[in-house]
Enzyme design. Structure first.
Site, PDB file in Angstrom:
ATOM      1  N   ASP A 100     -10.858   3.165   4.052  1.00  0.00           N
ATOM      2  CA  ASP A 100     -11.261   1.753   3.958  1.00  0.00           C
ATOM      3  C   ASP A 100     -12.783   1.636   3.860  1.00  0.00           C
ATOM      4  O   ASP A 100     -13.305   0.587   3.479  1.00  0.00           O
ATOM      5  CB  ASP A 100     -10.780   0.983   5.202  1.00  0.00           C
ATOM      6  CG  ASP A 100      -9.534   0.151   4.926  1.00  0.00           C
ATOM      7  OD1 ASP A 100      -9.258  -0.137   3.745  1.00  0.00           O
ATOM      8  OD2 ASP A 100      -8.849  -0.209   5.904  1.00  0.00           O
ATOM      9  N   LYS A 112       0.842  -1.206   0.000  1.00  0.00           N
ATOM     10  CA  LYS A 112       0.000   0.000   0.000  1.00  0.00           C
ATOM     11  C   LYS A 112       0.874   1.252   0.000  1.00  0.00           C
ATOM     12  O   LYS A 112       0.645   2.189  -0.766  1.00  0.00           O
ATOM     13  CB  LYS A 112      -0.939  -0.006   1.222  1.00  0.00           C
ATOM     14  CG  LYS A 112      -2.049  -1.050   1.102  1.00  0.00           C
ATOM     15  CD  LYS A 112      -2.828  -1.240   2.392  1.00  0.00           C
ATOM     16  CE  LYS A 112      -3.829  -2.382   2.241  1.00  0.00           C
ATOM     17  NZ  LYS A 112      -4.550  -2.715   3.477  1.00  0.00           N
ATOM     18  N   GLN A 167      -4.369  -1.045   9.719  1.00  0.00           N
ATOM     19  CA  GLN A 167      -4.323  -2.389   9.133  1.00  0.00           C
ATOM     20  C   GLN A 167      -4.940  -3.414  10.088  1.00  0.00           C
ATOM     21  O   GLN A 167      -4.569  -3.485  11.260  1.00  0.00           O
ATOM     22  CB  GLN A 167      -2.861  -2.767   8.811  1.00  0.00           C
ATOM     23  CG  GLN A 167      -2.711  -4.095   8.105  1.00  0.00           C
ATOM     24  CD  GLN A 167      -3.330  -4.123   6.709  1.00  0.00           C
ATOM     25  OE1 GLN A 167      -3.243  -3.179   5.954  1.00  0.00           O
ATOM     26  NE2 GLN A 167      -3.978  -5.233   6.384  1.00  0.00           N
TER      27      GLN A 167
END
Ligand code: NAD
Length: 285
Positions: free
Chosen positions: A120, A53, A97
């Site tokens: 997200d 990422k 994460q």
């Protein structure tokens, strides 16, 4: 029939090129897109995802920050980090994460992220906006699947779409996005009776279960579009999807490979969401 491949690497490359151009224009205007990734602990798979990422951000010209925190980080320390990033005007997207170590509440941490920086799309307000047909951030994996279908020219209006797997991060938002695109959607889970019958009706089949190769060619409608979200590591170290690619490709019209299908699109849509956050913050300011 041998299915045509929906190439997530190639599609991603062209989308990322456009994203990099938009990022360069924003940077020139003093609004460089910024993404902060928070990684707690040393989970090996998470380290790989986070590295990918951050590197994708850098290649697209974004500012990217990786905040590593030890596995014994307290909830208070993690919330303080999120708060600091919420207040940082150079950061437009925040990603914590998952999974977090067991002593931390991922729900509370996600709810602490400012919803306009929740790239997200997991915050309950973003889940609610998606549910009511007014999405702000679409969760990256189902958003990537929708982009693949759009760029492949698949007509979803009136199509029978079957989603196997009903998690909050993939299956449920996937079903919502397909519904909003005009498909008739069936959402299956591990308790579904006669999964094969549902699969065989699908014009578009999206599989996200984490069960290696569980969908075989005999379960697929001839000419269907098969999207394999699964990522499973086999004993030989190789990756495979939730679809048995070799038998499925003989029946489907279109199919995504693993690796090289949905995976790269997920990261691409993270960049896209971060860019959208910057563009929205410009409008708001
Ligand atoms: P999850 O474990 O949270 O959810 C799995 C879902 O599948 C559940 O709803 C469960 O009921 C359902 N399921 C399990 N076995 C089933 C069966 N036999 N029949 C029908 N339904 C069944 O998983 P998740 O987080 O949604 O991830 C699913 C897969 O997608 C995993 O392999 C994961 O690694 C992968 N994934 C890939 C990406 C990507 O970028 N490509 C992103 C997220 C997840």
């Amino acid at each position: 029939m041998t299915a045509q491949i929906i190439d997530g690497v190639a599609l991603s490359a062209s989308i990322r090129e456009q994203i990099a151009q938009r990022a360069a224009a924003l940077t020139a205007a003093g609004r460089r897109p910024g993404l902060a990734v928070v990684l707690v602990g040393e989970d090996p798979a998470s380290q790989v995802y986070v590295r990918n990422k951050v590197s994708a951000c850098e290649k697209a010209g974004f500012k990217s920050e990786l905040h590593r925190m030890p596995a014994d980080t307290t909830q208070a320390a993690l919330l303080a980090k999120v708060d600091e990033l919420n207040k940082d005007s150079s950061i437009h997207g925040i990603l914590v994460q998952l999974p977090l170590p067991a002593h931390l509440s991922s729900h509370d941490v996600i709810e602490a992220i400012a919803s306009e920086k929740d790239v997200d799309g997991f915050h309950v307000s973003n889940a609610g906006l998606l549910m009511t047909g007014k999405p702000l951030f679409r969760p990256c994996t189902p958003y990537g699947v929708m982009k693949m279908l759009e760029l492949t020219g698949i007509n979803l209006r009136g199509a029978e779409a079957v989603v196997i797997g009903a998690s909050n991060i993939v299956g449920k938002p996937q079903a919502m996005l397909l519904l909003q695109a005009g498909a008739t959607v069936t959402l299956c889970n591990s308790k579904t009776k006669d999964l094969k019958a549902h699969c065989q009706r699908a014009d578009v089949l999206v599989v996200a279960t984490g069960r290696a190769k569980m969908i075989t060619g005999d379960m697929i409608k001839p000419g269907a579009v098969v999207i394999d979200v699964g990522i499973n590591r086999m004993d030989d170290g190789k990756l495979c999807g939730d679809v048995d690619f070799d038998s499925a490709k003989e029946v489907a019209a279109w199919i995504t490979p693993v690796p090289g299908g949905v995976g790269p699109m997920t990261i691409t849509m993270l960049l896209q969401n971060t860019l959208e956050a910057v563009e929205r913050s410009e409008v708001a300011s």
